[in-house]
Design an enzyme around this catalytic site. Structure first.
Site, short mmCIF file in Angstrom:
data_model
loop_
_atom_site.label_atom_id
_atom_site.label_comp_id
_atom_site.label_asym_id
_atom_site.label_seq_id
_atom_site.Cartn_x
_atom_site.Cartn_y
_atom_site.Cartn_z
N GLU A 264 -35.83 1.72 -1.49
CA GLU A 264 -35.37 2.11 -0.31
C GLU A 264 -33.84 2.24 -0.42
OE1 GLU A 264 -37.87 2.34 1.45
OE2 GLU A 264 -39.30 1.03 0.82
N GLY A 265 -33.59 3.11 -1.33
CA GLY A 265 -31.85 3.08 -1.60
C GLY A 265 -31.20 2.12 -2.07
#
Length: 602
Positions: A410-411
């Site tokens: 998610e980053g």
């Protein structure tokens, strides 16, 4: 629909506005329906996931698929999906609960669940046409079909919008032909549908597409071999190649060039859900370590009685409590914002999108902090087990391996740190969060003569609340001075941004923990919250130390001479206790509570 009566702060406003503890949602506020949901998911987790730990660790991909199907049959894959599309239509807090308790049994299943319900199903639920939702969402919500999400490419990771996969519209405008390569695709080995991002011609932004995948008629889709990974071993992770894959033109998701926006919003939801997915994992690791430490004897003494082990257990439990407090605070804010937008006449999709987007800063804070806490928790779990912790016979080494991916998902945490500060500055520029006024007030306070009066801290939590107010001033002081110095060039100073983000993270986590404890002390009495009060004080002490270090690092990176001296004096003033807590005493109190219950009891 229930009207929102509390003052609902906008995302990021926690930094410049005081929050009343009664306005904060805590896990003690779960409804009967939510408690029933939690218990049902916990029972499923014990029976279908934890009981088969060895099969998951031996890369039994088929088991992951089978358990996902069972979760679908019980409705767990459709908690967030509207009822008209085969889901339960439950609120955001309930979706967090489901995610938390289904994710702690095994990282492989947690990954499959997150990929399917979040980035696999949600883009169609929120961006799809009515026809697309009717055709696909009910199949995904019930587990009849499994979903995957194809964004990452060999040359496009954190810079997701730079992908090279191409989509070409046919001459009759009835189909698109997709060509390209995707990698690290969760659920690829057993999915029936993929959300695929590709670029049309020379568009600035990528576009999203719904691509069906039939193993018997693959339509030019070729899967690579299963990736062999450090952790999440039974999570199907493959490369996906598209070779003249033809799809109907109506399978475009949202609008041309809208793919990057879909990806960003999917990540916002994914970040807070990832935090939820780490909470019960920490709780279970802490309990497992506690029980081992109680049974393990060295020098004729249970090692749980050794101060060194008590310190570890207390810190592990405290971080669980803080992560839980902050995650559900933010989740209810999102749920309330969605409800407000629905009251104002927004569609379900628009309300959900805008509700989550409003708290993107908090989502990034939670993703970073809780993912790092679960890794630290697993690491200490191994340490408490000693040599046995390094063995595959115990669950600790698998927990450590599975936890490691959460700082990349998610980053990456580095990206999220820079995002949180960047998003806050953008909100200030749009007038959504007033940073300038409070930052100016802090600058004026630094120029003034400090008060030497001894404050009255006789009221419970008075000094802790004052300390959190001062820690907010540290962020305003450091970030305000940095913005003044670098202006629009600030984003080029990444280490400074990360130091500022560490301050922001600790402020939110420490405040969320204290607000929960204050609310519950008002509700249940001081004696009933003795351990929780100790955890709030311990977490705050640790936060002060982290903020002091990062504040100093930031200041000396951009300020010199008199300015540097003034800012460092301000930092000292804003991180100084009148009466320091007895940190070792707090840890011992928390550890004794754990030992007495022989479980995580907060």
């Amino acid at each position: 629909m229930e009207t929102i009566k509390k003052e609902l702060l906008r995302g990021g406003q926690f930094l410049v506005k005081e929050t009343n503890c009664e306005d904060v949602f805590t896990p003690e506020d779960f409804s009967e329906e939510q408690i029933m949901m939690k218990e049902a998911v916990k029972e499923f987790n014990e029976r279908e996931i934890i009981a088969h730990r060895e099969r998951f660790e031996s890369k039994d991909y088929k088991l992951t698929e089978e358990v996902m199907k069972k979760a679908g049959e019980l409705g767990f894959l459709g908690v967030a999906v509207p009822e008209e599309y085969g889901g339960m239509g439950m609120g955001f807090v309930s979706t967090m609960l489901t995610c938390e308790y289904i994710s702690s049994g095994n990282g492989s299943l947690s990954t499959a669940f997150g990929a399917h319900t979040g980035i696999g199903t949600m883009p169609i639920t929120l961006y799809g046409t009515v026809e697309q939702k009717q055709k696909y969402v009910s199949k995904l919500a019930t587990g009849e079909w499994m979903g995957a999400y194809c964004l990452t490419e060999p040359g496009a990771g954190s810079d997701a919008n730079s992908g090279k996969t191409a989509a070409v519209l046919s001459a009759d405008e009835k189909t698109y032909t997709i060509n390209g390569q995707k990698m690290w695709i969760s659920n690829a080995g057993f999915c029936d549908l993929m959300i695929v991002f590709a670029r049309i011609e020379d568009d600035k932004n990528i576009t999203g597409f719904i691509v069906e995948y039939d193993r018997e008629k693959p339509n030019g889709i070729v899967l690579g071999e299963e990736e062999h990974k450090l952790g999440i071993r039974a999570s199907s992770t493959r490369q996906v190649f598209f070779n003249d894959t033809v799809i109907p033109a109506e399978n475009m998701l949202s609008v041309r060039g809208g793919g990057f926006k879909i990806a960003v919003n999917a990540l916002n939801v994914g970040r807070i859900k990832l935090a939820a997915a780490c909470i019960d994992s920490q709780r279970r690791i802490t309990e497992t370590a506690l029980k081992y430490a109680t049974e393990r004897k060295q020098f004729k003494t249970s090692i749980a009685d050794f101060g060194a082990i008590k310190g570890k257990l207390a810190e592990m439990a405290t971080n669980v409590y803080a992560g839980e407090s902050a995650s559900y605070r933010a989740a209810k804010d999102i749920e309330d914002r969605i409800a407000l937008r629905l009251e104002e006449g927004n569609s379900h999709s628009e309300a959900e999108l805008k509700g989550v987007e409003e708290y993107a800063i908090e989502c990034s804070i939670l993703k970073v902090t809780v993912s790092e806490d679960v890794q630290a928790c697993a690491d200490e779990g191994i340490q408490i087990f000693g040599g046995m912790g390094f063995s595959e016979e115990t669950p600790m080494e698998a927990a450590w391996r599975d936890a490691r991916i959460s700082r990349i998902y998610e980053g990456t945490n580095e990206i999220n740190r820079m995002l949180s500060v960047g998003m806050l500055v953008k909100k200030a520029m749009k007038g959504h969060v007033d940073l300038l006024g409070p930052a100016t007030a802090v600058a004026e306070e630094l120029m003034g003569i400090p008060s030497f009066d001894t404050p009255d801290y006789s009221e419970l939590f008075a000094e802790e609340k004052e300390m959190i107010a001062k820690l907010k001033k540290v962020f305003l002081m450091v970030a305000g001075s940095a913005i003044q110095k670098f202006g629009p060039e600030l984003d080029k100073h990444q280490q400074l941004l990360m130091a500022a983000a560490n301050i922001l993270n600790e402020v939110y986590m420490a405040e969320s923990t204290l607000l929960r404890v204050e609310k519950n002390t008002n509700r249940y009495g001081k004696d009933a919250q003795e351990g929780q009060i100790a955890m709030a004080q311990l977490y705050l002490y640790n936060a002060v130390e982290i903020i002091n270090k990062n504040g100093k690092e930031g200041i000396i990176s951009f300020a010199e001479g008199d300015e540097q001296r003034m800012l460092l004096m301000g930092l000292k003033r804003f991180t100084k206790y009148v009466k320091y807590p007895n940190v070792i005493g707090l840890r011992n109190l928390i550890a004794e509570k754990l030992k007495a219950e022989n479980k995580y009891c907060f």
